[in-house]
Design a protein around this motif. Structure first.
Motif, PDB file in Angstrom:
ATOM      1  N   HIS A 113       0.826  -1.204   0.000  1.00  0.00           N
ATOM      2  CA  HIS A 113       0.000   0.000   0.000  1.00  0.00           C
ATOM      3  C   HIS A 113       0.866   1.263   0.000  1.00  0.00           C
ATOM      4  N   GLY A 114       2.010   1.202   0.661  1.00  0.00           N
ATOM      5  CA  GLY A 114       2.938   2.335   0.619  1.00  0.00           C
ATOM      6  C   GLY A 114       3.457   2.589  -0.784  1.00  0.00           C
ATOM      7  N   VAL A 115       3.789   1.522  -1.487  1.00  0.00           N
ATOM      8  CA  VAL A 115       4.263   1.671  -2.871  1.00  0.00           C
ATOM      9  C   VAL A 115       3.135   2.163  -3.767  1.00  0.00           C
ATOM     10  N   TYR A 116       1.915   1.645  -3.549  1.00  0.00           N
ATOM     11  CA  TYR A 116       0.780   2.104  -4.345  1.00  0.00           C
ATOM     12  C   TYR A 116       0.543   3.595  -4.125  1.00  0.00           C
ATOM     13  N   THR A 117       0.723   4.048  -2.897  1.00  0.00           N
ATOM     14  CA  THR A 117       0.521   5.461  -2.588  1.00  0.00           C
ATOM     15  C   THR A 117       1.551   6.339  -3.292  1.00  0.00           C
ATOM     16  N   MET A 118       2.737   5.807  -3.543  1.00  0.00           N
ATOM     17  CA  MET A 118       3.749   6.592  -4.258  1.00  0.00           C
ATOM     18  C   MET A 118       3.290   6.922  -5.673  1.00  0.00           C
ATOM     19  N   ASN A 119       2.389   6.128  -6.230  1.00  0.00           N
ATOM     20  CA  ASN A 119       1.856   6.422  -7.561  1.00  0.00           C
ATOM     21  C   ASN A 119       0.967   7.654  -7.558  1.00  0.00           C
ATOM     22  N   LEU A 120       0.526   8.091  -6.382  1.00  0.00           N
ATOM     23  CA  LEU A 120      -0.360   9.246  -6.309  1.00  0.00           C
ATOM     24  C   LEU A 120       0.366  10.579  -6.484  1.00  0.00           C
ATOM     25  N   LYS A 121       1.697  10.574  -6.470  1.00  0.00           N
ATOM     26  CA  LYS A 121       2.438  11.826  -6.638  1.00  0.00           C
ATOM     27  C   LYS A 121       2.114  12.495  -7.963  1.00  0.00           C
ATOM     28  N   THR A 122       1.927  11.709  -8.998  1.00  0.00           N
ATOM     29  CA  THR A 122       1.636  12.261 -10.325  1.00  0.00           C
ATOM     30  C   THR A 122       0.207  11.977 -10.751  1.00  0.00           C
ATOM     31  N   PHE A 123      -0.654  11.622  -9.798  1.00  0.00           N
ATOM     32  CA  PHE A 123      -2.041  11.290 -10.108  1.00  0.00           C
ATOM     33  C   PHE A 123      -2.728  12.480 -10.752  1.00  0.00           C
ATOM     34  N   PRO A 124      -3.501  12.317 -11.800  1.00  0.00           N
ATOM     35  CA  PRO A 124      -4.016  11.110 -12.426  1.00  0.00           C
ATOM     36  C   PRO A 124      -3.122  10.569 -13.538  1.00  0.00           C
ATOM     37  N   PHE A 125      -1.963  11.169 -13.726  1.00  0.00           N
ATOM     38  CA  PHE A 125      -1.048  10.701 -14.764  1.00  0.00           C
ATOM     39  C   PHE A 125      -0.058   9.724 -14.154  1.00  0.00           C
ATOM     40  N   ILE A 126      -0.037   8.511 -14.681  1.00  0.00           N
ATOM     41  CA  ILE A 126       0.867   7.491 -14.177  1.00  0.00           C
ATOM     42  C   ILE A 126       1.727   7.017 -15.342  1.00  0.00           C
ATOM     43  N   SER A 127       3.025   7.152 -15.183  1.00  0.00           N
ATOM     44  CA  SER A 127       3.952   6.706 -16.209  1.00  0.00           C
ATOM     45  C   SER A 127       4.184   5.204 -16.060  1.00  0.00           C
ATOM     46  N   LEU A 128       4.020   4.498 -17.151  1.00  0.00           N
ATOM     47  CA  LEU A 128       4.189   3.043 -17.105  1.00  0.00           C
ATOM     48  C   LEU A 128       5.640   2.623 -16.917  1.00  0.00           C
ATOM     49  N   THR A 129       6.564   3.567 -17.048  1.00  0.00           N
ATOM     50  CA  THR A 129       7.978   3.254 -16.868  1.00  0.00           C
ATOM     51  C   THR A 129       8.528   3.821 -15.561  1.00  0.00           C
ATOM     52  N   SER A 130       7.679   4.398 -14.723  1.00  0.00           N
ATOM     53  CA  SER A 130       8.146   4.959 -13.459  1.00  0.00           C
ATOM     54  C   SER A 130       8.458   3.838 -12.465  1.00  0.00           C
TER      55      SER A 130
END
Length: 111
Positions: free
Chosen positions: A77-94
């Motif tokens: 869940h911590g890693v999933y939350t890191m995806n929220l930094k650029t939400f709603p844009f998520i880079s598939l290579t990040s």
């Protein structure tokens, strides 16, 4: 098979179609809301993640569920939350997105 059975079968099929259509409309509406209110959506997702992590801690304290499984889930869940930094844009290579996918594969392999 009687005519009443055919009518009942048709009603079940029609009811199922209406349920699927209603679900699709609801999901489309939610997608529109997420698109319109991205900042608010991010806050809701963070609050929901914090709630889930809190429940995990309570499950460990109260019910004595296995610590390593709960710790891994909290880490996910911590890693999933890191995806929220650029939400709603998520880079598939990040790195957070690739780590999320990797943790999902690890979790699925062990269950």
């Amino acid at each position: 098979m009687s005519f009443l059975h055919l009518v009942a079968f048709a009603a079940v099929v029609l009811g199922f179609c209406f349920v699927v259509l209603s679900l699709a409309c609801g999901l489309y509406y939610l997608a529109e809301l997420v698109e319109e209110y991205t900042v608010y959506t991010r806050k809701i997702i963070k609050a929901m993640t914090a709630t889930v992590v809190g429940i995990h801690v309570l499950l460990w304290i109260v019910d004595r569920l296995p610590f390593l499984l709960l710790a891994f889930s909290i880490l996910c869940h911590g890693v999933y939350t890191m995806n929220l930094k650029t939400f709603p844009f998520i880079s598939l290579t990040s790195v957070p997105f690739i780590a999320s996918c990797g943790m999902l594969c690890i979790f699925k392999r062990h269950h």
